[in-house]
Design an enzyme around this catalytic site. Structure first.
Site, PDB file in Angstrom:
ATOM      1  N   ALA A   1       0.834  -1.204   0.000  1.00  0.00           N
ATOM      2  CA  ALA A   1       0.000   0.000   0.000  1.00  0.00           C
ATOM      3  C   ALA A   1       0.870   1.257   0.000  1.00  0.00           C
ATOM      4  CB  ALA A   1      -0.900  -0.012   1.227  1.00  0.00           C
TER       5      ALA A   1
ATOM      6  N   ASP B   1      -0.266   4.435   1.057  1.00  0.00           N
ATOM      7  CA  ASP B   1      -1.510   4.995   1.603  1.00  0.00           C
ATOM      8  C   ASP B   1      -1.687   6.478   1.305  1.00  0.00           C
ATOM      9  OD1 ASP B   1      -2.682   2.669   2.644  1.00  0.00           O
ATOM     10  OD2 ASP B   1      -1.364   2.721   4.367  1.00  0.00           O
TER      11      ASP B   1
ATOM     12  N   GLY C   1      -0.024   8.203  -1.530  1.00  0.00           N
ATOM     13  CA  GLY C   1      -0.114   8.377  -2.979  1.00  0.00           C
ATOM     14  C   GLY C   1      -1.305   7.662  -3.596  1.00  0.00           C
TER      15      GLY C   1
ATOM     16  N   ASN D   1      -8.634  -1.463   7.119  1.00  0.00           N
ATOM     17  CA  ASN D   1      -8.483  -2.112   8.419  1.00  0.00           C
ATOM     18  C   ASN D   1      -7.615  -1.347   9.415  1.00  0.00           C
ATOM     19  OD1 ASN D   1      -6.527  -2.942   6.348  1.00  0.00           O
ATOM     20  ND2 ASN D   1      -5.520  -3.976   8.047  1.00  0.00           N
ATOM     21  N   TYR D   2      -6.821  -0.395   8.939  1.00  0.00           N
ATOM     22  CA  TYR D   2      -5.811   0.246   9.771  1.00  0.00           C
ATOM     23  C   TYR D   2      -6.157   1.690  10.044  1.00  0.00           C
ATOM     24  CZ  TYR D   2      -1.375  -1.965  11.036  1.00  0.00           C
ATOM     25  OH  TYR D   2      -0.387  -2.658  11.681  1.00  0.00           O
TER      26      TYR D   2
ATOM     27  N   HIS E   1       5.736  -0.181   7.853  1.00  0.00           N
ATOM     28  CA  HIS E   1       5.064   1.076   7.515  1.00  0.00           C
ATOM     29  C   HIS E   1       6.157   2.131   7.364  1.00  0.00           C
ATOM     30  CE1 HIS E   1       1.145  -0.453   9.237  1.00  0.00           C
ATOM     31  NE2 HIS E   1       1.998  -1.178   9.915  1.00  0.00           N
TER      32      HIS E   1
HETATM   33 CU   LIG Z   1       1.445  -2.684  11.055  1.00  0.00          CU
END
Ligand SMILES: [Cu+2]
Length: 636
Positions: A294, A296, A298, A378-379, A431
């Site tokens: 991902a 997230d 861009g 989900n995050y 991340h």
């Molecule tokens: Cu994580």
């Protein structure tokens, strides 16, 4: 009220930008608007602006024709109602949009092939199904669909009304979709695992045998005389700090013109602070996860993903909120209420000394916090910028939400994750965040130094082996500006204005104190690393260029290579005594834990910007005591 040049676009301005392009460039209902944002004016315009003065507001628009996939970037003068630029982007895919996410979910759940595939898994209640669409890296798009706007989807289902879909992955079932035509291209029903008995719920009524703690008493934050900050429009003043708060679809909250009042003079510290990219590669090559990379920021955009904040839940105390205005793919604006939370926090002790004779002199530390929260499927990511009384700036990111999990057959757990529930593992992933730090330390002419400690060898001058010196190395060009974290030398970076001295006669500076630096740990041949070469180093430094905003490239959906930082810095421009931009790469190396299931407590990373010779002494000497007891009679 006339807007400030840095105020985000209003709903009317967003609507006007879309209308002008519909009128003058034939943008029809078959098109989508990927983004409409303020074109931020040059620094000189911001500097010379006086309140009430008339300014020309411009919008930057990205839109595309869903019939032929053709993508355009436009610049629109809102006052004059003119299109100033209209540039085709032949090999780019625009960011993913909220509308596509929802329309794709609708189209798929209505498709008989999807219904049939789910029925084969015993899932017949389509109301309980959730379909998440993810973007592709170009190297993974199936050959037959190359060149299209292609998404791939995960399937989840709620075991009962109101329960968590992410508790129940439908393992081994994915859909490949043409997002421009909203058509299902492929059903991938690759493997199936007998359902384990898991407990993936976090809502109290659904957690089996759960009783909430009964020994938690109320904790109230009150400021009986109000807050110590003022917010007028987007202009914020708190104690000696002042700044403007901005917001856009991609970076979310942006801090502009951050300055510190020093003896009646506002000294610039940063022109602009934001997050420019986030890359989340899942480090699991198995069929359910190998496409999970991902971007997230861009791909989805922190602004578009921002969620409303609730008093007493997300932020505690006396809060000022700012709403944000976003838009859908028809160019229709909508507001995110309470998108940004601004408040003061007590943060224990600022400074203290106990004098043996005269007692303790203590100051409480107070900080001003600007925060916003995003939910990407989900995050969640919670972003906090904190200003301190002693000139420090802290940037903290918290990751929370629900980890992606997969079920596996008895005795066959893949090695790329942690067991978190019965025959259920959460894949390892990372991340990476890229902060874009346009510092202006007492002006634009800044130079970045790597600053490192060196222990000298034992010798005649250093018989006890104690000598430690600090080595400052000026980074003169962009290639020298590519830096990695070094634990052995405690490497950090100072942004110095060589033309401005403090009262001690040394040049003023701010230090980027690295925190949360993580290595990419990727084979140089990894296609993901090709798309995100920015994450291969801790720091990049570039001379300011208004068009250089996106470290992994402007269009990262289905990208093959990083057209941002590696491309810009290949010119190896001078970065001495110039308006520098620092790109700081940090993040979370997420080795998953059972304690992070079924919902993950925040994982927190941060870095700091600290004055280093910017002031002549501790600028927080003048912070008043909170209480008589913190300040002995003799010292008053
Ligand atoms: Cu994580």
């Amino acid at each position: 009220m006339t807007p400030h040049p840095l105020d985000p676009l209003s709903a009317e301005e967003i609507r006007a930008a879309a209308a002008i392009l519909r009128r003058d460039r034939g943008v029809t209902e078959r098109w989508r608007f990927a983004s409409i944002e303020l074109r931020e004016p040059a620094k000189a315009v911001v500097r010379d602006f006086s309140p009430g003065a008339k300014i020309e507001r411009e919008a930057l628009v990205v839109c595309w024709n869903c019939d032929d996939g053709q993508l355009y970037k436009a610049r629109v003068a809102l006052g004059a109602g003119q299109v100033l630029a209209w540039e085709p982007q032949p090999d780019g895919q625009p960011n993913m949009t909220v509308d596509e996410f929802h329309e794709c979910d609708q189209a798929l759940r209505a498709d008989p092939r999807v219904v049939e595939a789910l029925a084969r898994r015993g899932i017949t209640d389509m109301e309980r199904v959730l379909i998440d669409t993810w973007a592709y890296g170009a190297h993974l798009v199936p050959e037959a669909h190359r060149g299209g706007r292609i998404g791939w989807a995960d399937v989840w289902y709620r075991s009962q009304e109101g329960s968590s879909p992410y508790a129940n992955p439908v393992t081994g079932l994915h859909f490949v979709v043409d997002l421009n035509r909203m058509e299902l291209l492929e059903v991938e029903d690759v493997h199936r695992v007998d359902e384990p008995r898991t407990m993936g719920e976090y809502v109290p009524r659904l957690v089996f045998g759960q009783q909430l703690r009964e020994d938690v008493r109320p904790l109230e934050i009150t400021q009986p005389e109000g807050t110590s900050f003022t917010l007028e429009g987007n202009h914020l003043v708190w104690q000696k700090w002042s700044l403007r708060v901005g917001f856009n679809h991609r970076e979310g909250m942006v801090l502009h013109t951050v300055g510190y009042d020093d003896g009646g003079r506002t000294r610039p510290v940063a022109h602009r602070l934001s997050f420019a990219e986030m890359v989340v590669p899942y480090r699991d090559p198995t069929t359910d996860h190998y496409r999970r990379t991902a971007f997230d920021i861009g791909e989805w955009g922190l602004g578009f993903m921002t969620t409303s904040l609730e008093l007493g839940c997300d932020c505690l105390g006396e809060i000022a909120y700012l709403d944000a205005v976003m838009h859908d793919t028809r160019g229709e604006p909508y507001a995110i209420r309470n998108a940004i939370c601004i408040h003061e926090e007590d943060n224990a002790v600022l400074w203290k000394h106990v004098d043996a004779q005269f007692g303790a002199e203590v100051r409480r530390q107070r900080r001003l916090v600007l925060s916003f929260h995003v939910t990407v499927a989900n995050y969640e990511y919670l972003v906090y910028w904190r200003l301190y009384q002693d000139g420090n700036i802290e940037c903290e990111v918290r990751a929370t939400g629900i980890m992606v999990t997969t079920h596996f057959a008895p005795g066959q757990q893949p090695p790329y994750g942690t067991l978190v529930d019965e025959r259920t593992y959460a894949p390892f992933h990372q991340h990476f965040l890229v902060a874009r730090l346009d510092l202006d330390v007492d002006g634009e002419a800044n130079t970045v130094y790597a600053t490192e400690s060196e222990a000298l060898p034992v010798g005649p001058e250093n018989p006890h082996g104690l000598a430690l010196v600090q080595r400052d190395t000026a980074l003169r060009t962009e290639s020298e500006g590519i830096q990695d974290y070094d634990w052995r030398t405690q490497r950090a970076w100072k942004v110095v204005n060589r033309g401005a001295a403090n009262g001690l006669g040394t040049p003023v500076g701010y230090k980027l104190v690295p925190g949360g630096a993580i290595p990419p740990m990727m084979d140089p041949g990894s296609p993901v690393l090709q798309r995100a070469q920015a994450i291969a180093h801790t720091l990049w430094v570039t001379p300011f260029d208004a068009d250089e905003r996106w470290p992994c490239g402007e269009f990262v959906v289905q990208s093959l290579e990083d057209r941002g930082l590696p491309a810009w810095t290949a010119r190896d421009r001078s970065i001495e005594d110039t308006d520098v931009v620092l790109w700081y790469v940090f993040g979370i190396h997420h080795i998953t834990r059972p304690e992070e299931w079924p919902v993950m407590s925040v994982d927190t990373v941060s870095f700091w910007l600290k004055p280093v010779g910017f002031f002549d002494r501790n600028p927080a000497l003048d912070v008043p005591p909170a209480h008589r007891h913190c300040h002995p009679e003799e010292n008053r």
